[in-house]
Write an enzyme that holds these catalytic residues in place. Structure first.
Site, PDB file in Angstrom:
ATOM      1  N   GLU A 199       5.371  -7.056  -2.309  1.00  0.00           N
ATOM      2  CA  GLU A 199       5.022  -6.383  -3.574  1.00  0.00           C
ATOM      3  C   GLU A 199       6.011  -6.774  -4.676  1.00  0.00           C
ATOM      4  OE1 GLU A 199       4.150  -2.181  -3.085  1.00  0.00           O
ATOM      5  OE2 GLU A 199       2.436  -2.665  -1.817  1.00  0.00           O
ATOM      6  N   GLU A 318      -1.174  -4.628   4.057  1.00  0.00           N
ATOM      7  CA  GLU A 318      -0.952  -3.178   4.153  1.00  0.00           C
ATOM      8  C   GLU A 318      -2.248  -2.518   3.720  1.00  0.00           C
ATOM      9  OE1 GLU A 318       2.429  -1.538   2.016  1.00  0.00           O
ATOM     10  OE2 GLU A 318       3.717  -3.192   2.642  1.00  0.00           O
TER      11      GLU A 318
HETATM   12  O1  AHR Z   1       3.678   1.572   3.115  1.00  0.00           O
HETATM   13  C1  AHR Z   1       4.438   2.239   2.159  1.00  0.00           C
HETATM   14  C2  AHR Z   1       4.753   1.366   0.945  1.00  0.00           C
HETATM   15  O2  AHR Z   1       3.579   1.031   0.306  1.00  0.00           O
HETATM   16  C3  AHR Z   1       5.390   0.036   1.241  1.00  0.00           C
HETATM   17  O3  AHR Z   1       6.764   0.116   1.367  1.00  0.00           O
HETATM   18  C4  AHR Z   1       5.036  -0.775   0.040  1.00  0.00           C
HETATM   19  O4  AHR Z   1       4.940  -2.141   0.337  1.00  0.00           O
HETATM   20  C5  AHR Z   1       3.732  -0.156  -0.423  1.00  0.00           C
HETATM   21  O5  AHR Z   1       3.764   0.154  -1.762  1.00  0.00           O
END
Ligand code: AHR
Length: 511
Positions: A199, A318
């Protein structure tokens, strides 16, 4: 007026009987074509993610070598056993946002000499670094997962990441590989998957796509294959469906750059506390999976414009439900702890169904996160550990792993309609159906476009209350059960109650 006798003989009898069950029933036709294959359901589409956040690592997966909780070398024994049983194709670590503030040298060498660091992203608590690279690799070996390390671009240097790769993968003879051996691992770790930041448009450095592309090119230059380990380098993709990030990043990525994966993140936000969803917030959250599917299709389409031969794989690095956090629960169990309910299971299965249907466009999907954080598979409290409905949704969809995804259609598709994915491995068919509706069951009439099915068997995960959960007090409230299914020639029939996830397996002949 209808007499009791005439009512019993009429179609109303079925409805009347069903009304007793508390909802309406809808009919849905599904067509599966065993001859039309979309792509391989790579096992990595069922991947996972564990971050130094809340009690995912410390207190969750890692209880420490001196713990009174049953453990294997500090790894919570129950978690290891259940995760190994489920099969975790790939595990991403150490973050998340944490990754871009993690310095790997903090987590190697004698534990007593490791520094205590502040976790600035997730509450400024301190960590003793007793869980580092060796412990992560050991956990992966224990549960049978392929390790995936997310490197630090935001606050790190190309040299630091390059050295981490050498420390992990160089067979022997360099100072770093000797240091690894001295720390107990003469054999290289052979880590293939490396994330170049996380990110980086946000917590990983607040960069523009152009700035990140420049960092990516520079970092990637120094990340090398060693011994028999070919690196798979993964670039930071967009948050949600941000096409501009993708376009501007790719415009700055010359074809010669070594880039193998592009990782989008996609969360399904929930506006209520996990166990207090309303019918409306349920619908709102579950409908985001149609948006996720659209995002996967359109992100891939855009990548294709720059990468016609698909040398770069698309990952959903994610994903999962991110509900409103209950401050009391976070205080007790750590940041981003949320209860996992029947709704969460529907969400997990809707997500996996999307990945199967888009198997030609995706190479990996990692749910966030494995233990005690967000869309968790396991929840822990001291020595107690429960398997959540997310765990069981993954278990139900496991028969698809490694299969060929098949074309499968519903008569009335829609964000909250019946969700379907199908796959085959030789003569074994797997079909997963998700009914996300809380107020209507579905009578499914499924037809095979070719061949016939026999030896059909179905397992279902269902609870009539979308807020119901496997809690520490009631750990086995929602578990998969056998469910009736009829197979006759090319026809398969079954009834799906509201709020249910079902996987049917059968033997295919003549297709
Ligand atoms: O999964 C929680 C957070 O969500 C992670 O650290 C980040 O990559 C995303 O914003």
């Amino acid at each position: 007026m209808l007499s009791r006798r005439s009512l019993l003989g009429s179609p109303f009898a079925v409805l009347a009987a069903r009304k007793g069950f508390g909802q309406d029933w809808e009919a849905e036709k599904v067509v599966v074509d065993p001859a039309r294959q979309i792509g391989t359901v790579r096992p990595e589409l069922h991947g996972h993610f564990a971050e130094h956040l809340g009690s995912c690592i410390y207190g969750g997966l890692w209880v420490g070598k001196g713990s009174r909780i049953a453990h294997i070398n500090g790894h919570r024994r129950q978690a290891v056993e259940w995760l190994r049983e489920l099969g975790i194709p790939v595990l991403r670590w150490p973050g998340g946002c944490f990754a871009d503030d993690y310095h790997w040298r903090d987590g190697i060498g004698p534990a007593a000499r490791r520094p205590k660091r502040v976790n600035i992203h997730w509450g400024n608590y301190t960590e003793d670094n007793s869980f580092g690279t060796h412990e992560f690799i050991e956990l992966c070996r224990l549960i049978g997962a392929e390790p995936y390390i997310a490197g630090n671009v935001g606050s790190g240097t190309p040299q630091e990441l390059r050295d981490w790769v050498e420390y992990c993968n160089y067979p022997s003879g360099s100072s770093l590989s000797e240091e690894r051996a001295a720390n107990g691992s003469p054999e290289p770790f052979r880590v293939r998957y490396w994330g170049v930041g996380n990110e980086n448009w946000g917590c990983g450095g607040n960069m523009t796509p152009e700035e990140y592309a420049a960092h990516y090119r520079r970092f990637a230059t120094y990340l090398r294959d060693f011994g028999d380990t070919r690196l798979f380098l993964i670039a930071c993709g967009p948050g949600g469906h941000n096409l501009e990030w993708t376009r501007r990043f790719m415009e700055n990525m010359p074809r010669r750059t070594r880039i193998h994966g592009f990782a989008m993140h996609y969360y399904s936000r929930g506006r209520d506390y996990a166990t207090r969803f309303t019918a409306e917030s349920l619908r709102e959250q579950l409908a985001t999976f149609a948006a996720l599917e659209k995002a996967v299709i359109e992100q891939r389409e855009l990548l294709d414009k720059f990468d016609k031969d698909r040398r770069i794989g698309l990952l959903v690095d994610e994903w999962g439900v991110w509900d409103r956090m209950d401050p009391e629960e976070e205080k007790r169990y750590g940041r981003l702890f949320q209860q996992i309910t029947m709704r969460s299971a529907l969400a997990a299965a809707l997500g996996l169904n999307v990945f199967h249907r888009q198997a030609d466009k995706l190479i990996m999907g990692n749910i966030a996160q494995t233990v005690n954080v967000l869309h968790a598979l396991l929840l822990t409290d001291g020595e107690r550990c429960v398997r959540t409905t997310t765990y069981y949704a993954f278990e139900l969809l496991k028969p698809h792993r490694g299969g060929a995804a098949l074309q499968a259609h519903c008569e009335r598709p829609g964000p909250l309609g019946l969700s379907v994915s199908a796959s085959r491995q030789a003569d074994r068919l797997a079909l997963t159906l998700v009914n996300p509706k809380h107020d209507a069951g579905v009578k499914v009439a499924c037809t095979l476009a070719a061949g016939s099915a026999s030896e059909a068997r179905a397992r279902i995960l269902h609870h009539p209350d979308f807020n119901a959960a496997n809690t520490f007090a009631s750990p086995n409230l929602i578990v998969p059960r056998d469910h009736p299914v009829e197979a006759s020639g090319a026809a398969l029939r079954l009834e799906l109650p509201p709020l249910s996830v079902l996987t049917l397996t059968a033997r295919l002949t003549g297709a």
